[in-house]
Design an enzyme around this catalytic site. Structure first.
Site, PDB file in Angstrom:
ATOM      1  N   GLY A  99      -0.041   0.744  10.477  1.00  0.00           N
ATOM      2  CA  GLY A  99       0.104   1.025  11.898  1.00  0.00           C
ATOM      3  C   GLY A  99       1.505   0.636  12.318  1.00  0.00           C
ATOM      4  O   GLY A  99       2.322   0.272  11.486  1.00  0.00           O
ATOM      5  N   TYR A 162      -3.006  -0.913  16.101  1.00  0.00           N
ATOM      6  CA  TYR A 162      -3.311  -1.491  14.790  1.00  0.00           C
ATOM      7  C   TYR A 162      -4.417  -2.542  14.913  1.00  0.00           C
ATOM      8  O   TYR A 162      -5.404  -2.519  14.158  1.00  0.00           O
ATOM      9  CB  TYR A 162      -2.046  -2.118  14.204  1.00  0.00           C
ATOM     10  CG  TYR A 162      -2.215  -2.766  12.858  1.00  0.00           C
ATOM     11  CD1 TYR A 162      -2.334  -1.996  11.696  1.00  0.00           C
ATOM     12  CD2 TYR A 162      -2.258  -4.158  12.716  1.00  0.00           C
ATOM     13  CE1 TYR A 162      -2.483  -2.599  10.448  1.00  0.00           C
ATOM     14  CE2 TYR A 162      -2.407  -4.759  11.482  1.00  0.00           C
ATOM     15  CZ  TYR A 162      -2.518  -3.982  10.349  1.00  0.00           C
ATOM     16  OH  TYR A 162      -2.666  -4.581   9.115  1.00  0.00           O
TER      17      TYR A 162
HETATM   18  N1  LIG Z   1       0.855  -7.281   4.049  1.00  0.00           N
HETATM   19  C1  LIG Z   1       0.239  -7.894   5.048  1.00  0.00           C
HETATM   20  O1  LIG Z   1       0.737  -8.904   5.593  1.00  0.00           O
HETATM   21  C2  LIG Z   1      -1.097  -7.396   5.535  1.00  0.00           C
HETATM   22  C3  LIG Z   1      -1.788  -8.190   6.462  1.00  0.00           C
HETATM   23  C4  LIG Z   1      -3.016  -7.759   6.936  1.00  0.00           C
HETATM   24  C5  LIG Z   1      -3.561  -6.577   6.487  1.00  0.00           C
HETATM   25  N2  LIG Z   1      -2.871  -5.820   5.584  1.00  0.00           N
HETATM   26  C6  LIG Z   1      -3.497  -4.559   5.158  1.00  0.00           C
HETATM   27  O2  LIG Z   1      -3.494  -4.480   3.753  1.00  0.00           O
HETATM   28  C7  LIG Z   1      -3.452  -3.109   3.340  1.00  0.00           C
HETATM   29  C8  LIG Z   1      -2.335  -2.913   2.326  1.00  0.00           C
HETATM   30  O3  LIG Z   1      -1.115  -3.350   2.898  1.00  0.00           O
HETATM   31  P1  LIG Z   1       0.151  -3.732   1.996  1.00  0.00           P
HETATM   32  O4  LIG Z   1       0.885  -4.752   2.774  1.00  0.00           O
HETATM   33  O5  LIG Z   1      -0.260  -4.042   0.599  1.00  0.00           O
HETATM   34  O6  LIG Z   1       0.978  -2.360   2.071  1.00  0.00           O
HETATM   35  P2  LIG Z   1       2.129  -1.778   1.093  1.00  0.00           P
HETATM   36  O7  LIG Z   1       3.002  -0.984   1.998  1.00  0.00           O
HETATM   37  O8  LIG Z   1       2.719  -2.853   0.261  1.00  0.00           O
HETATM   38  O9  LIG Z   1       1.317  -0.789   0.133  1.00  0.00           O
HETATM   39  C9  LIG Z   1       0.557   0.227   0.699  1.00  0.00           C
HETATM   40  C10 LIG Z   1       0.279   1.307  -0.329  1.00  0.00           C
HETATM   41  O10 LIG Z   1      -0.551   2.282   0.325  1.00  0.00           O
HETATM   42  C11 LIG Z   1      -0.014   3.570   0.089  1.00  0.00           C
HETATM   43  N3  LIG Z   1      -0.361   4.462   1.201  1.00  0.00           N
HETATM   44  C12 LIG Z   1       0.166   4.443   2.456  1.00  0.00           C
HETATM   45  N4  LIG Z   1      -0.377   5.434   3.183  1.00  0.00           N
HETATM   46  C13 LIG Z   1      -1.248   6.077   2.395  1.00  0.00           C
HETATM   47  C14 LIG Z   1      -2.093   7.199   2.571  1.00  0.00           C
HETATM   48  N5  LIG Z   1      -2.124   7.876   3.744  1.00  0.00           N
HETATM   49  N6  LIG Z   1      -2.866   7.608   1.534  1.00  0.00           N
HETATM   50  C15 LIG Z   1      -2.815   6.952   0.350  1.00  0.00           C
HETATM   51  N7  LIG Z   1      -2.015   5.901   0.110  1.00  0.00           N
HETATM   52  C16 LIG Z   1      -1.243   5.468   1.127  1.00  0.00           C
HETATM   53  C17 LIG Z   1       1.483   3.366  -0.057  1.00  0.00           C
HETATM   54  O11 LIG Z   1       2.077   4.446  -0.778  1.00  0.00           O
HETATM   55  C18 LIG Z   1       1.528   2.037  -0.800  1.00  0.00           C
HETATM   56  O12 LIG Z   1       1.487   2.231  -2.201  1.00  0.00           O
HETATM   57  C19 LIG Z   1      -3.297  -2.291   4.638  1.00  0.00           C
HETATM   58  O13 LIG Z   1      -4.560  -1.829   5.051  1.00  0.00           O
HETATM   59  C20 LIG Z   1      -2.759  -3.321   5.634  1.00  0.00           C
HETATM   60  O14 LIG Z   1      -3.065  -2.985   6.968  1.00  0.00           O
HETATM   61  C21 LIG Z   1      -1.646  -6.204   5.101  1.00  0.00           C
END
Ligand SMILES: NC(=O)c1ccc[n+]([C@@H]2O[C@H](COP(=O)([O-])OP(=O)(O)OC[C@H]3O[C@@H](n4cnc5c(N)ncnc54)[C@H](O)[C@@H]3O)[C@@H](O)[C@H]2O)c1
Length: 257
Positions: A99, A162
């Site tokens: 988001g 988000y």
């Molecule tokens: N990193 C944080 O601090 C954090 C905190 C809370 C929640 N999250 C949640 O964890 C999850 C992963 O986050 P992250 O930080 O590992 O992200 P990241 O950006 O490191 O990795 C995300 C991956 O998802 C893929 N992706 C993005 N959009 C896509 C789509 N439409 N279809 C298929 N693949 C797609 C990207 O190519 C990437 O490989 C998310 O749902 C995020 O909201 C992350």
């Protein structure tokens, strides 16, 4: 069942969306280390393939699949391909998400921009669960894990889309547990701030210091911290756990403001 069997995923097939990087990639590695065959579904097919090669080189079983979770055809194709290759689906990690964290001022964004986090975080997860569930029923084992966030509880400026979409995941998970039981369990993991590419786009040293001031375990999260919670929900150790959200956050609260 002995305690080793409680974490044994041999013979299980897992789909992980957004599996090529960050939390998804750590989850793929951990599930594979415990014996699961992982289908790494991601927009970035080259990254997914690189991870599948690494897992395979280390003796694990993995398949890279290009997939945009915002496209229904891609979700249908993902499930069909997994069934064609492995004849079963036991575990689904709805991890792809995101988001405009910290950039969702209602004075600046459109309704369409507000909707987008719901499409990627909520609608895609609901739909993929719907597509996988009959195969889990057939296999006699199912665990769905939705990626929530501490944002589902926190109150901060410029993050209403988000945060509301992640709160929707929590309640959707609790309600779907009643639809999908007894064979299929569905739970969510709520990460705090985790060092991934996504966080790097918004983190500054000043924000990190403020986050650590409110965090008893004095570091930010690593993707493996979250993967441990995914493993717990995926494996038989959590066989009497459904409809829950496990917050993994160093015991604290990390916000961007
Ligand atoms: N990193 C944080 O601090 C954090 C905190 C809370 C929640 N999250 C949640 O964890 C999850 C992963 O986050 P992250 O930080 O590992 O992200 P990241 O950006 O490191 O990795 C995300 C991956 O998802 C893929 N992706 C993005 N959009 C896509 C789509 N439409 N279809 C298929 N693949 C797609 C990207 O190519 C990437 O490989 C998310 O749902 C995020 O909201 C992350």
């Amino acid at each position: 069942m002995n305690s080793t069997e409680l974490f044994d995923l041999n013979g299980k097939v897992a789909i992980v969306t957004g599996g090529a990087n960050g939390i998804g990639a750590a989850s793929c590695r951990m599930l594979a280390e415990h014996g699961a065959t992982v289908v790494i579904a991601d927009l970035k097919l080259a990254d997914a393939q690189a991870l599948a090669d690494q897992i395979t080189a280390q003796g694990g079983k993995a398949l890279a699949a290009g997939c945009n979770v915002l496209k229904d055809d891609d979700l249908v194709a993902l499930v069909n391909r997994t069934m064609a290759e492995f004849s079963a689906i036991h575990i689904l990690v709805n991890n792809a998400g995101g988001g405009g964290a910290g950039k969702e001022s209602p004075f600046e964004i459109t309704l369409e921009q507000f909707e987008r986090p719901f499409q990627i975080n909520v609608f895609s997860a609901w739909r993929l669960a719907q597509l996988c569930a009959p195969h889990m029923q057939e296999a006699g084992y199912g665990s769905i894990i939705n990626m929530s966030s501490m944002s589902s509880l926190n109150k901060s400026p410029a993050i209403s889309g988000y945060a509301a979409s992640k709160a929707a995941i929590n309640h959707m998970t609790a309600n779907l547990a009643h639809d999908y039981g007894p064979i299929i369990r569905i739970n969510a993991v709520g990460p705090g701030a985790v060092r991934t590419g996504a966080l790097a786009t918004v983190l500054t040293p000043e924000i990190e210091q403020r986050m650590l001031a409110h965090t008893p375990i004095k570091r930010l999260g690593e993707p493996e911290d979250i993967a441990g919670a995914v493993l717990y929900f995926a494996a038989p150790v959590s066989q009497w756990v459904s409809g829950q959200v496990l917050f993994v956050n160093g015991g604290g609260v990390q916000t961007l403001d």
